[in-house]
Scaffold this active site. Structure first.
Site, PDB file in Angstrom:
ATOM      1  N   ASP A   1      -1.786  -0.944   5.873  1.00  0.00           N
ATOM      2  CA  ASP A   1      -1.987  -0.327   7.188  1.00  0.00           C
ATOM      3  C   ASP A   1      -3.442  -0.268   7.623  1.00  0.00           C
ATOM      4  OD1 ASP A   1      -2.832   3.022   6.962  1.00  0.00           O
ATOM      5  OD2 ASP A   1      -2.433   1.846   5.160  1.00  0.00           O
TER       6      ASP A   1
ATOM      7  N   ASP B   1       0.867  -1.173   0.000  1.00  0.00           N
ATOM      8  CA  ASP B   1       0.000   0.000   0.000  1.00  0.00           C
ATOM      9  C   ASP B   1       0.912   1.235   0.000  1.00  0.00           C
ATOM     10  OD1 ASP B   1      -2.357   1.673   0.526  1.00  0.00           O
ATOM     11  OD2 ASP B   1      -1.566   1.806   2.564  1.00  0.00           O
TER      12      ASP B   1
END
Length: 229
Positions: free
Chosen positions: A175, A11
């Site tokens: 996350d 990400d």
């Protein structure tokens, strides 16, 4: 000694870069353009992760002027995306990101990026931060008809890297909940970084491993491999 994972998909926001200050700065320009009051960075941090269209929707709702429909969203979104693309202030990398990614690449690990941030902004940021050469595949939130939490977003990146999505040697690093769900949809294990924008206690995300420092990723992957084999 080679790492147990040959392919890693990352990400961007909240994992590699602390982009909340950037988004707050640019989003407030857009809000001002449309005569709306500014938001605080703390407010914006709770809105990160679902893509730019959802971000502007949430921002306008938070300032008391919900956007009624897609027709209302589009001019606001265009202004925000253009302002973000033209923004010249540098984003902030989390500590250890550049060195760790470079070490992973040097060890033969293939790296991909899967983010809900628009692709043109993502690529500009990667170039500005000197990370672009490290990634063999990049998928933004508008690259495909789907985006995270849809697992096909991650699967596409794996395929571009020449990796078998069913391989036990692929993993995701993110996350928040969208990253975990997308990794699960792609059938690969997932590491969550605790410092990002999880919008819930990071321990509740359901990740296979939680790390506090990006530099701990190689050692963490070793531990992860022992639990998912």
């Amino acid at each position: 000694m080679p790492l147990p994972f040959a392919t890693l998909v990352f990400d961007l926001d909240g994992t590699l870069i602390d982009s909340a200050p950037d988004m707050t700065r640019v989003l407030n320009r857009t809000l001002a353009h449309f005569d709306r009051p500014p938001l605080t960075e703390a407010q914006v941090r709770t809105m990160v992760g679902d893509g730019s269209a959802m971000l502007v929707r949430q921002a306008f709702a938070a300032t008391g002027a919900p956007l009624a429909d897609e027709t209302a969203v589009q001019p606001v979104l265009r202004h925000y995306l253009d302002a973000y693309f033209d923004d010249e202030q540098p984003s902030t990398l989390y500590p250890g990101v550049t060195e760790t990614l470079a070490a992973l690449t040097a060890s033969g690990v293939r790296l991909g990026l899967c983010t809900n941030k628009p692709e043109r902004i993502t690529r500009k940021l990667l170039n500005a931060l000197g990370l672009a050469p490290l990634f063999g595949a990049v998928a933004g939130g508008d690259t495909l008809p789907v985006k995270k939490p849809d697992g096909r977003h991650v699967t596409w990146v794996l395929e571009q890297l020449g990796a078998d999505p069913a391989s036990p040697r692929a993993a995701m690093v993110g996350d928040n909940g969208n990253d975990v769900k997308a990794a699960r949809g792609a059938g690969i294990p997932v590491v969550a970084m605790s410092y990002g924008y999880p919008r819930m206690p990071v321990a509740d995300l359901g990740a296979d491993l939680v790390l506090d420092r990006f530099a701990d990723l190689p050692a963490g992957l070793e531990r992860l491999a022992a639990t998912v084999r």
